[in-house]
Structure formats: structure tokens, C-alpha cells
Design a protein around this motif. Structure first.
Motif: not given
Lengths: 295, 347, 396
Positions: A101, A103-105, A107-108
Motif C-alpha cells: 500500500s 509503494i502504491g502511495a 507511485i501515486f
């Protein structure tokens, strides 16, 4: 000799930046044991906020730093609320889900900045006249003094805060045993939010200072800085505030000394080689408490 | 090692119960023949598929297959054995360079080069496995990350890899049937390994290292074994990658590649082969599927990771026992005990 | 077995929908090679990721050129349609996209990638499908060698690099060089070896060699090393971002009379935006000079400024030229089929582009003559700073 002294100064200044970022990293990790991968991006947003304030509102140094800190505090809280808290609540979420999560943040946020600003590197306008002071053959600039000074100040302040305030005590209790702390009446969600807020504010300050010092602000600047800061935090003993500073300084010095020793080709490997060596000898980091796992 | 089997099957809650199968199915020549037949079938199907599906979709499938081989290796290290690795791309890089050097400079046959690439990567897996003796959890993660960075810097500076300019002149040797066969073989090998005594021992290391040691499992040995085998898979995948793109550079195997591979494993469901395959399919196809979003593509990709972790924290197939589900659907047997623990809480 | 929650079910459904749509991806029936409908051109480059800057700059030039061409009635009476997929600077994505362009979209040409690395990968695929690919940024070896359909319209460093070194030694009288390479940038590594050979061949000394990495922001250690050897000039083979930052650090450490010379990687306004006054007098080369611009170049710069409110960067100019060169080959061959117009393209001679005068040699390598040596002036005020003409060196 003068050249060596000069390289020491260079190393200390670079190390102070790593230390500044590592401080926030180590705080968050110390409390909830989460590798906050989006931390580097919060640092990047701090740098851009400072840049924005200076360019559009002609803010001075202090306004830029405080403005950036205010913005990254909010951003850190939002990231915590959206990407981490739901996972903490969920029964099935392991620490790796939180990592993905995060990592997702990350990238976002970096993609968002590319969309908002474009991928180009932008320089920081001069906020104050730089001056060089000569000390025993090495010249030290006002920028370097500023960076080293602010890092030292924040480290001491943070250490005092965690040691002597009620909030700080609650944080430490939380880091030792979250369940027990909750039973003793510590509002864990609030404490974690405060930790994120402080950590993100530090990242914001670090972003502006790094932007000024390096004269370069770029959407992907958070990745490598975050990794180095993570390495610094682990090297010093993750969760330890003086440890983060020691780790940051060591990595900065090691990189610059590597360059001084004509090994600049291998510069990026130094930080990690030292880290691995230290971990092999003392797995809990230089100043970290070692935790003995019991059955 | 003979004690392992008995002790482990007791210690692990998720260990599969013995299957009721006809006796002749358990004979290894029969199993080997079945396996060969499966490979031939896969080859035939993909050869046929190759003629029908458009090249673009075929290309995506090909990369998916390569990624499956690589992420299965990571799943063994992180999902099954519980050793968080943030540097899996380093093994892929080592395999890619080793295989490319074998075919281009040493003129070795491609199959041998792939094997050697895998073996060299496995050797480094053993080297990296040693720090795991002392490190755990996030400390191990940062050590693996550091290892990957060091590999990247070394590849950037070595003569034999041609530095940052990159290694080119590699022949394109990879096609869909080959990748499909290898991917299916990789899945079969992993399934076999995980259900063997070794696999159960690895699982016990993840579930509770101290309990595993107390039960007589040589945890050191199994951790290193997991790293070696996982690295071998990544190395073979790297060799395939190099002979697909025909050109490799150190930056192809950076930190973000490792993160991408870890995301595939975690997204699908840690420790589950089906989950890893599904996660890999989804995340390999996602950047292509999201193309219509143009500039917002990576934004959506990042948000999707967050949303999926919030709603399915154990991964897409986390907590779902596929075989059990299929069996229940076919009413072939009673449902087995529920597995409550989801990978990732290890250490 | 744990039951799926409603949310979990939704998440699964989302994934399933994505999986289904891969199967349903349309293969694109209308062909760019057919005689009616728009001519499809595929852009290849990064729009995200850490090399996005080069792709996005190229895209600006492409958009401008295509708008102009279409407004003027298109090519062979057909409009040009640009397909722009993002390869994120990654070879697997670039492989996917190139495959899509040549097999599903049937583009008439691919413009890109700006980097040598990805052009090598995409070139293989385009060439084997007999589709023209023209890179607007690659300068390394092993590109046009791939095959007859691979082109580029860049200024080759092997020609311009030695011209620059010759000028530095014979006209400026510099003898002691500090050579700085960006070690993770293939362009910089190649150019450094060209500079190194040229300096040795012309009797100069390299007193210190330092390496940095693209994306670095701290150069204090390297500059301290350079300062200790007091070179006459700093040769830097990388891009403007790091170049500007290095010069800033050079002045910060009190090394006041040394300028930077480098390749066309320094051609970008960010050089002085980042380096400020420190970049004054630094020298770079290019295939054109905005002062001595033919009407076309001056016009391009003006129109670019009107459209994007910034000066065109080198890759924007080269991407702009790439599409025009291809369009004129199509006109000459009276066909948008790459198999037909490729021969005309390969015969391009003295094409007056905005990035220089371009001739394709026998091996399809571009020749841009003369090489313009340009010097930064007015860096004190980054808004009005520019490269002014220092010398013109004919090459062949």
C-alpha cells in the motif's frame, strides 16, 4: 590536508540532509514498524511546496520552510488515513500488505507531481546570499552551516519531545507494546497520526532545505533520498533518534570519502555496502536496542 | 534430516492433508510421464495459440510468462519461507547478464546459457542467503535492497557487462511456446517443492522460526535453500528476458523492478502459487490495459495497489485455498480445515 | 473457507474485468498503410518515469509539426494521426508498444525512442516488420546497423565531439582538461570515450577524471577533487541538468575562471536555469544556431514559444524534423507505405531542418554540417540567456 578537510565538510553537509530525512523515517518506523515508502515522496512534495511558495508568493526562507511543513503535515495525515489506517484496522492485513500500500502511495504521489509540474528538474531561486567561510583551508558555505545547524536543532528538539512530553511518553509506550499502551488509555490512532504528522513535517523541512542546498527539485527526487534515509535509519538502529543522525552522517561521509578516494564510480554502492557490513556485525544497528525474540 | 518430515507436518497448520489417490498415481514414472504429457500439451496449445492471437497480445503473454517464472522464485523466498526480499531484480540481472555473455561471447547453446544463468544467480542466492542467518524482517529487507543496488553499480562499472552502455547483440531466441512450457514447468516444480518435506520445512520457518528450530528443522539450511532456488528461477527468467529484448542495461534491473516483482507476489496472495501467478498476470497486463488512460496510467496503477490492499489485504487469492475450492465445487471431497493465517506476518 | 466479503468481491470483479478486456483488446482493423484514412504515426518514448523529460520534449515538437502538416492539408491528401503510447523508459513496455504499432496499428512510421537503449530494442522489431523507425535522440553505436528501416536525425558525437576538442585546444589554448562522465548514462559514457580519444590525439592532458550519476544532486566531492588539479576547462559529456548543477557547485567552491564544455546534451534552457551565472561562457555544440537561423529555425522557435511558452529543447526540434523528413519522403515516393518510401527516405540529402541541415549517408547515419559551436551568454538573467554563435565547423 586542506582537501581532506574540505571533503569532511562536504560529507557532513550531505550527511545532515540524509539525517534530516532519516529522522522522520525512524520515528514512524519506531512507532508502528512500517517502512513508509511514501516518505520520500512527502519529502519531494515538501520541496515543491517550498518552491511554489517562493515562486508565486515570493516567500522568504522561513515562510517557505514553515509553509512546506504545514502542507506535508496535512499530506502525511492524508496518506496515513487513506493508505495505512484501513490496513491497520483490518484483521487480515499483514505488514507486507501495508508495504505494498505504501509503494502504491509512493507511485501515486510521484506520478501526480509529474502531471502537475512535468518531469523536469527545477532550480531553487536564491533566497539569501551565499557566503563562504574559510576554516583551516576548507571553505564552508552558509548553506552548509544552515543544513548542519537545522539538523542538529531538530534532532535535539525531537529527542527532548519524545523523552519528556506526555505525548512523547505515549509514543514510546506505543512503540514498546501497542496493545498494552491502548489498555493504559493511550489513544493509539491519535498517537500514530501525531507521529505521521511530525515525521511528515520533518520531511517537508528537509525537502525545502535539500532543494535550496542542491538547487534541484524533481518529481523523482524522493526515491533515492528515501532509500538512503532508510539505510541511514537502519544503520543507526531503526527507531533511535540519535541513531538516525549518526547513520545519516556516516552514509554522507562515506559517500564523499569514496569520491575523495577516487572511487566515485562506486559511490552508490558504499552506503549499502557499509550498511550490510554493519548489519552483519551488529544486526540491530549502531545505536539500536537488540530485541531478543522469546517463545 | 529424516526427522524433519514427522516434526514439520505436525508444526504447520497449513500443511496439506494426505490426498486419497489411486496407488498407481504415486509411482514416479507415471508422474513423470504425466508431466511430460502436460508439457507437450502446453507446447501444442501455445503453438496453436501463437498462430491465432495477435502479436501484441502474444508479446504481453510472453512477458507474463517470464515474470511468472521470476515471481515464483520470489514467492518461495518471501511468501513461503517468509524472508522479505527487496532485491529480487538483482538475481534477474545476474541471470540475464550471465546468459547473454554465455551465448554472445562464449557461443554456448541457448538452453545451456539459460541453465548457467540460473545457476550463477543461485550461487549469488547462496551468498546473499548467509546474511539471513543473522537478520530478519525489515533488516533483511534493507540488506537485500542494498545487495541489489550493489549489483547494479557493479554491472554499471564492469567491462564484461559493457557498463551503462549496455550489453547488445544478443540474438532473439525466445518465443511464446518456450516461455509457456518453462512457466508451466516452473509452476509444477514449485508445487512439487512446496508439498515436499523441504517445502513444509520452509513454511515452518515462516510460521514460527523458533518453534521450527525446536522441532528439529535446520532453519539455516532451508533459508539458504529458498534463496538459492528462488534466485535460480529469477536467473532463468532474466536469461529469457535478455533473449527477448536482445539488449540489457544495468538500469533495467533497478529497485523499481524489485518492487514491481514484490507487488506481484503480495497482490496475488503471499505464499500461494496460484496467487502469485494471478498477481503477475494482473500487474504485467495492467500497464498495457491502462493505456487508454494515457498520462493518468501510473496514477491509477498506484491507487489500484492501495485499494486492492485495503479490500483484499491478504492478496487476491489470500486465504482462498484453490484446490479446496475446486474440490468443493466438484463435490469431490469434504472441505478441509480453514486456513486462517495469511502470509506476511512472518518473523 | 473464508467467504468473500462484498468489498473483496468487488475487487476481484475489477481484476476480472481487466483480465477480460485484455482478450477484448481491439486489434485495429484500419491500416495506416491502406490508401485512405489517416496516416498513422507511432510515437515511442517515455511520458512517465525518470527519462520522461526526453519523451515529453520530443512529443511537443511532434504535436507542433503534425498540427502544421494537417492544417496544410496533410500528406498525400491524408491527415496524419499520431498514436502516443508511454513506454515509461522500460524495454519490456517498449517491446509491447512497438509490437502493437507494427502488427495491430500498422503504423506508417515510428518516431522514437529518444534513448539509444530503447531504440536498439524497438529497432529490431520495427525492422523485422519492415516499418520505418526514426529516433530523435539516439547517438550511440549499434542503432542504424540493425537494418535498412532504422534511421535517426541526431548530430553524431563521433563527428562533433572531436571538432569541439580541436577548437578548445587550438583556438582557446586550453591544455589541461577535467573530464566528467555520468556513469549510468550510456550517452555520456560513449561521448566521454570520444572526448578522451580526441583530447589525447590533439595533445591535451586529462588531469582529472570524475564520474557522477544522472539524478545526483550533490557534486561537492567531485568538484573538490577537480579543484585540487586546477584544470583549464571542465569537459562534461552528460545532460544539462547535471551540467548546470555541477557548474553551480564549481563556483560555490570558488573555482571561478573555469567554464564547461560538452556535447549537445547541454542544449537546454535548464542548463542556465539550474546553473545560473556559473554557466556563462560554457560551450556546447549543435546542428544549428538560433542567431544564424535560416528563416525556418527562427520561425520554429517563435511558434514553439507561442504555443508552449518556452524555448524548444533539442529533442523537440529533432522530433519536429523527424516527422517532416518522413513526410517529404512519403511525398517524393507518393506513398505512405514504408516499403515504398523507405528508399526515398534513405536518399534524403541536404534537408533543411530546424535542427540543422541533414543528409543520410550510405549507412543511413545522419550527417549534419556544419557543426555550430555555441556559447552561453547572458546567464545572469536566465529568462533572456541564450546560446550565441562562437564558430562554425564544416564536417563530413
Amino acid at each position: 590536508m586542506a582537501q581532506f578537510l574540505q571533503q569532511m565538510v562536504n560529507g557532513l553537509a550531505l550527511g545532515s540532509i540524509y539525517a534530516l530525512i532519516a529522522l522522520g523515517y525512524t520515528m514512524v518506523y519506531g512507532i508502528i514498524a512500517l517502512i513508509n515508502f511514501a516518505y520520500g515522496e512527502i519529502y519531494m512534495f515538501g520541496a515543491f511546496t517550498g518552491l511554489f511558495l517562493v515562486l508565486t508568493w515570493k516567500a522568504n526562507l522561513y515562510l517557505a520552510i514553515f509553509g512546506a511543513m504545514a502542507f506535508t503535515t496535512v499530506l502525511g495525515l492524508v496518506v496515513e488515513r487513506v493508505a495505512y489506517r484501513p490496513l491497520r484496522r483490518s484483521r487480515n492485513a499483514g505488514r507486507l500488505s501495508a508495504l505494498i500500500s505504501a509503494i502504491g502511495a509512493s507511485i501515486f504521489l510521484s506520478t501526480l507531481m509529474v502531471l502537475l509540474h512535468g518531469p523536469a528538474t527545477t532550480g531553487f531561486p536564491t533566497l539569501f546570499q551565499n557566503r563562504n567561510f574559510v576554516l583551516g583551508g576548507a571553505s564552508i558555505s552558509l548553506y552548509q552551516i544552515l543544513i548542519i545547524g537545522v539538523s542538529a536543532l531538530l534532532m535535539v528538539g525531537l529527542d527532548l519531545f519524545v523523552r519528556y512530553t506526555k505525548t512523547g511518553r505515549a509514543m514510546r509506550a506505543l512503540s514498546q507494546d501497542a496493545d498494552a499502551a491502548a489498555l493504559m488509555g493511550v489513544n493509539t490512532d491519535l498517537m500514530i497520526a501525531i507521529t505521521f504528522a511530525i515525521g511528515s513535517a520533518l520531511a517537508g523541512a528537509a525537502g525545502v532545505l535539500a532543494g535550496i542546498y542542491f538547487n534541484a527539485v524533481q518529481p523523482y527526487m524522493g526515491l533515492m533520498a528515501g532509500l538512503k534515509a532508510f539505510a541511514a535509519a537502519v544503520l543507526g538502529g531503526i527507531g533511535s533518534i540519535p541513531g538516525a543522525v549518526v547513520g545519516g552522517l556516516l552514509i554522507g561521509l562515506a559517500e564523499i570519502m569514496g569520491v575523495a578516494a577516487k572511487l566515485s564510480d562506486w559511490k552508490d554502492a558504499f552506503a549499502f555496502a557499509i550498511l550490510i557490513l554493519v548489519l552483519l556485525v551488529k544486526p540491530s544497528g549502531l545505536l539500536g536496542r537488540s530485541i531478543i525474540k522469546k517463545v | 534430516m529424516s526427522t524433519v518430515d514427522n516434526s514439520v507436518s505436525g508444526a504447520v497448520p497449513g500443511a496439506p492433508a494426505p490426498r486419497r489417490q489411486p496407488a498407481w498415481l504415486k509411482l514416479w514414472p507415471v508422474q513423470a510421464l504425466l508431466f511430460l504429457a502436460l508439457l507437450v500439451a502446453v507446447w501444442a496449445v501455445t503453438e496453436a495459440l501463437n498462430l491465432v492471437i495477435p502479436a501484441y497480445q502474444g508479446q504481453i503473454l510472453l512477458f507474463t510468462g517470464i515474470n511468472v517464472i521470476i515471481t515464483l522464485g520470489l514467492n518461495l523466498i518471501t511468501g513461503v519461507t517468509g524472508q522479505l526480499s527487496l532485491g529480487h531484480a538483482a538475481f534477474m540481472a545476474i541471470g540475464a547478464y550471465a546468459a547473454a555473455i554465455c551465448t554472445v561471447s562464449l557461443h554456448l547453446p541457448f538452453a545451456l546459457a539459460l541453465l548457467l544463468g540460473g545457476l550463477v544467480a543461485a550461487l549469488f542466492g547462496v551468498v546473499l542467503g548467509f546474511p539471513t542467518l543473522r537478520l530478519s524482517g525489515d533488516y533483511l529487507a534493507i540488506a537485500t535492497l542494498g545487495f541489489a543496488e550493489i549489483v547494479r553499480v557493479v554491472n554499471t562499472n564492469l567491462k564484461i557487462t559493457n557498463g551503462a552502455i549496455g550489453y547488445y547483440g544478443i540474438q532473439k531466441r525466445v518465443d511464446l511456446p518456450l516461455v509457456a512450457m518453462l512457466a508451466v514447468a516452473a509452476v509444477a516444480a514449485m508445487a512439487w517443492l512446496e508439498n515436499s518435506r523441504n517445502g513444509r520445512a520452509m513454511r515452518s520457518v515462516r510460521e514460527d522460526e523458533i518453534a521450527a528450530t525446536a522441532s528439529g528443522v535446520n532453519t539455516t539450511f532451508y533459508k539458504i535453500q529458498a534463496f538459492a532456488v528462488g534466485a535460480f528461477f529469477a536467473g532463468v527468467g532474466g536469461g529469457l528476458y535478455a533473449h527477448t529484448t536482445t539488449f540489457i542495461q544495468p538500469t533495467d534491473f533497478g529497485f523499481l523492478k524489485s518492487v514491481e516483482q514484490l507487488s506481484m507476489v503480495v497482490l496475488g496472495g503471499m505464499g500461494s502459487i496460484a496467487g502469485t501467478v494471478l498477481g503477475t498476470i494482473v500487474l504485467t497486463a495492467a500497464p498495457e490495459l491502462l493505456r487508454f488512460m494515457s498520462n493518468y496510467r501510473m496514477l491509477v496503477y498506484g491507487a489500484t495497489l492501495i485499494v486492492l490492499m485495503i479490500f483484499r489485504p491478504g492478496g487476491l487469492l489470500g486465504g482462498v485455498d484453490l484446490r479446496d475450492a475446486v474440490r468443493r465445487a466438484l463435490m469431490l471431497g469434504r472441505s478441509r480445515t480453514v486456513r486462517t493465517s495469511v502470509g506476511g506476518d512472518g518473523q | 473457507m473464508r467467504r468473500l466479503s462484498a468489498k473483496g468481491f468487488l475487487a476481484l470483479l475489477l481484476v476480472a474485468a481487466m483480465a477480460v478486456s485484455v482478450a477484448g483488446c481491439s486489434t485495429g482493423s484500419s491500416s495506416g498503410k491502406s490508401d485512405n484514412g489517416p496516416i498513422k504515426i507511432g510515437f515511442l518514448g517515455a511520458k512517465t518515469g525518470n527519462v520522461a523529460i526526453y519523451g515529453l520534449n520530443g512529443l511537443k515538437g511532434l504535436h507542433m509539426a503534425i498540427d502544421e502538416i494537417n492544417a496544410a492539408g496533410g500528406v498525400l491528401g491524408r491527415q496524419i494521426q499520431l498514436l502516443e503510447e508511454d513506454d515509461a523508459g522500460q524495454k519490456d513496455q517498449a517491446t509491447n508498444i512497438t509490437t502493437k504499432y507494427v502488427t495491430a496499428d500498422h503504423v506508417a512510421a515510428i518516431i522514437g525512442d529518444p534513448t539509444t537503449g530503447i531504440t536498439r530494442v524497438a529497432g529490431q522489431i520495427a525492422n523485422s516488420h519492415e516499418t520505418v523507425i526514426m529516433s530523435f535522440g539516439s547517438t550511440g553505436t549499434g542503432v542504424v546497423e540493425i537494418g535498412p528501416y532504422v534511421f535517426r536525425d541526431t548530430l553524431l558525437d563521433a563527428i562533433a565531439g572531436p571538432a569541439m576538442v580541436d577548437y578548445a585546444i587550438s583556438k582557446k589554448g586550453w591544455k589541461n582538461f577535467a573530464l566528467v562522465t555520468s556513469k549510468n548514462n550510456d550517452f555520456s559514457v560513449s561521448l566521454s570515450s570520444i572526448f578522451r580519444d580526441a583530447i589525447k590525439a590533439k595533445g591535451g592532458n586529462i588531469v582529472v577524471e570524475e564520474s557522477i550519476q544522472d539524478g545526483d544532486t550533490d557534486f561537492s566531492g567531485q568538484v573538490t577533487n577537480i579543484k585540487a588539479k586546477s584544470p583549464d576547462v571542465i569537459v562534461f559529456s552528460g545532460y544539462y541538468t547535471e551540467g548546470g548543477l555541477i557548474m553551480k557547485e564549481v563556483r560555490k567552491q570558488g573555482l571561478n575562471n573555469v567554464v564547461m564544455i560538452g556535447g549537445d546534451g547541454l542544449q537546454g534552457a535548464d542548463f542556465w536555469k539550474l546553473g545560473g551565472e556559473a554557466t556563462e561562457g560554457s560551450i556546447s555544440y549543435a546542428g544549428f544556431s538560433s542567431e544564424q537561423a535560416s528563416g525556418k529555425t527562427a520561425d520554429f522557435i517563435k511558434k514553439f514559444h507561442d504555443k508552449y511558452n518556452e524555448d524548444p529543447e533539442l529533442f523537440a526540434a529533432q522530433a519536429y524534423d523527424a516527422i517532416y523528413i518522413i513526410a517529404s519522403a512519403m511525398k517524393a515516393a507518393n506513398s505512405a507505405d514504408p516499403k515504398v518510401y523507405r528508399d526515398k527516405l534513405a536518399q534524403t540529402k541536404n534537408y533543411e531542418g530546424v535542427s540543422g541541415t541533414i543528409t543520410f549517408r550510405e549507412n543511413r547515419e545522419p550527417l549534419k554540417s556544419p557543426v555550430y559551436l555555441l556559447q552561453v551568454s547572458g546567464a545572469k538573467d536566465p529568462a533572456s540567456a541564450k546560446f550565441t554563435l562562437l564558430d562554425k565547423v564544416p564536417v563530413k
